[in-house]
Design a protein around this motif. Sequence first.
Motif, short mmCIF file in Angstrom:
data_model
loop_
_atom_site.label_atom_id
_atom_site.label_comp_id
_atom_site.label_asym_id
_atom_site.label_seq_id
_atom_site.Cartn_x
_atom_site.Cartn_y
_atom_site.Cartn_z
N CYS A 7 0.77 -1.24 0.00
CA CYS A 7 0.00 0.00 0.00
C CYS A 7 0.79 1.27 0.00
CB CYS A 7 -0.92 -0.02 1.23
SG CYS A 7 -2.06 1.34 1.33
N LYS A 40 -11.92 2.97 -9.45
CA LYS A 40 -11.42 2.37 -8.21
C LYS A 40 -10.21 1.47 -8.45
CE LYS A 40 -15.22 2.44 -4.98
NZ LYS A 40 -16.16 1.64 -4.20
N PHE A 43 -6.99 3.40 -8.89
CA PHE A 43 -6.37 3.87 -7.64
C PHE A 43 -5.81 2.71 -6.84
CE2 PHE A 43 -6.71 8.31 -7.37
CZ PHE A 43 -7.79 8.67 -8.15
N ARG A 44 -6.49 1.55 -6.90
CA ARG A 44 -5.97 0.40 -6.16
C ARG A 44 -4.63 -0.02 -6.74
NH1 ARG A 44 -10.28 -2.41 -5.91
NH2 ARG A 44 -10.73 -1.82 -3.78
N CYS A 47 -2.02 2.41 -5.70
CA CYS A 47 -1.69 2.31 -4.28
C CYS A 47 -0.63 1.24 -4.03
CB CYS A 47 -2.94 2.00 -3.49
SG CYS A 47 -2.78 2.23 -1.72
N ASP A 95 -5.64 -1.59 2.56
CA ASP A 95 -5.43 -0.16 2.35
C ASP A 95 -5.14 0.52 3.68
OD1 ASP A 95 -5.83 -0.37 -0.32
OD2 ASP A 95 -7.80 0.59 -0.36
N CYS A 112 -1.46 5.09 1.33
CA CYS A 112 -2.34 5.33 0.18
C CYS A 112 -3.06 6.67 0.34
CB CYS A 112 -3.36 4.22 0.06
SG CYS A 112 -2.64 2.60 -0.18
N ARG A 115 -5.68 7.49 -2.34
CA ARG A 115 -6.82 6.60 -2.57
C ARG A 115 -8.11 7.30 -2.15
NH1 ARG A 115 -7.58 1.19 -2.26
NH2 ARG A 115 -5.81 1.11 -3.65
N GLU A 116 -9.10 7.27 -3.01
CA GLU A 116 -10.40 7.85 -2.65
C GLU A 116 -11.31 6.77 -2.10
OE1 GLU A 116 -12.53 10.58 -4.93
OE2 GLU A 116 -10.80 11.75 -5.59
N THR A 255 -10.03 11.73 0.08
CA THR A 255 -8.77 11.04 0.37
C THR A 255 -8.41 11.28 1.82
OG1 THR A 255 -7.35 12.92 -0.17
CG2 THR A 255 -8.02 11.50 -2.00
#
Length: 665
Positions: A7, A40, A43-44, A47, A95, A112, A115-116, A255
């Motif tokens: 992460c 998503k 972003f994953r 991360c 996360d 992260c 990350r949202e 975030t």
Amino acid sequence: MSIRKNCERPARRIGANARTFSAARTAILYARALPLHIRKDIFRSDCKMDMPPSPAMSSGPVWEYLRRLLEETSGISDGKVADYIPELAKADPEDFAIAIATVDGTVYSAGCDEREFTIQSVSKPFLFAHAIETHGIGAVLRKVGVEPTGDPFNSIVLDDLNNRPFNPMVNAGAIAMAEMLAARTPDARQAELLEMFGKFAGRGLGIDEAVYRSESETGHRNRAIAYMMLNSGMIDGPPEEVLDIYFRQCSVGVTTRDLAVMASTLAAHGRNPVTGARVLAPDTVRDVLSVMATCGMYDYAGQWMFDVGLPAKSGVSGAIIAVLPGQLGIAVYSPRLDSVGNSIRGVEVCKRLARDFSLHAYIDRSDTRGVVRRRYRGDEVRSNRVRSRRELDALSERGREIVVIEAQGPLFFGSAERLIRKTAAFAQDARVAIVDFRRVAYVDGAATTLLGELVLDLARRGCRVVFTDVKGNANLAGFETALADKLETDQCELESDIDRALEAAEDAILAEAGQAGPRERLALAELELFQGLGKEDLAALEGSISSYQFDSGETILRAGDDAQLIFIVARGSVSILVGSDTATGRRVASVGPGQSFGEMALLDGGKRSADVRADTPVLAYGIAVEELRRLFDARPQILTTIYANIIRSISSRLRNANDHLRALQ
């Protein structure tokens, strides 16, 4: 399992208005244009990238601490991701991000941090604040209480006495707050909601439509709460419309860094430290933090205050925010939850932060003994106004009638009480008490009231109070207004700085001592620079002297100019300033009638070392350095006498400066 592997993206220290992104972030910024539920996986993936740290962004003690804290707590694997909302169940349980935002706009983050996720119940304090700002605390308290429940956050229960939700941090209270949005249509309410959250975060935010739909489709318990509240009169509109905005409120994408900035806005008494915009009134912040402290962590609120000691709020997406008023906001994101809906890693991180940095609200950090930085009398320290020997003798005799008290730090009841007590005792036999606020962080209502009482108390003894460095100080907004009645009756006054306050007090003492001001225009023999010259010498000088007039505020000399003239003030007053410019420079001397300035030109012939500005309309005599040197051939005693007078003047100023330094040691 290594947190770097799963992460961590290197923590970054960013300024108030700038962020630096590496080339690898460009794709992420582009992806933000997509709906949140589509991006998503982007972003994953980001991360988990093992990106090398940038020296400019990943350095410093705070960053190193956060990186280490993240690593040390990443092994905690207890708890599970919330699954009662299907879309939340898709969160990656590994996360993990931590962010700290200070009240001066600096943000530190690890993990992260880009990350949202959805804000969920962390939205509740901010909606509560918005309702107070929109409708007033009285109207809000008719809809919701401020008591802890002892029940789960989604309990279908109201206060038996008032038939209202127990507090705005549980679902029932948040639904009541959602209806208090000012806009009337669904689209307008959503726009109002996003604008409000954006002001706290310092950037535009959006709604995760996938999470919104998932909440709306499965929020049956919230529907039961809403219909119960309709029946009790706590909401007035159609329950489905109120629930719709509530579900959207919980589905706003943020975030960890956003939440840290939002928390630091509360820490900064309602001012967003990144944008500088005033978002809430300080009184509203007080009310919000009070409820967060007692109700923000659900059934764990009491233990949280015991362990961590900070107003806080958690959400079932795995976020926690905590606030240390006046210092910083904390945000942690980790989706693994305990049985009451709090992030397990988040709680542990906050415990560690509170322990390692002594952040607990009830740790003693407000020692009021340091509020008085320094105090002295007018016979020990004088203003920078250049005085004659006769005036200096008078001030040595009566200077004790002036006292100066330099205050520092925040002024609240405890510190202000000590300040007024020390000031009143020190000013027992004073005519003027100067209270310097240059180092005062802020003044609250209690301190303002006490200082007003100090003014009245000293006025009864025949002593005026002068507050300095108040105007133009954003930290002291409202202080002048609060003292308006006393300013109008001349019981106190405001002055720009200590030096000018001292000069005015000295002038008053000299006037009472019979040291009358000079005549409208002085003869050459009365000028300090020419004292000791005979009539023939003065006559020889007279043809070489020119008269100059300057308007108030006009700059007469600038640092760096060629030094060609010596000036002697015949009427008016000038200030000698050092600093960036004549508007903001620090006054190091004030020269009045009979006294000279620019005389260093005769000694070294170099460049001007300071700015000189006319404080009033000024009439000055000027004589060229070359003309004085020409006169030396015929009358050497002229230059010798002038040199002696310059040395005497400089010596007097140095003695004054030395006295000042000794008094301030």
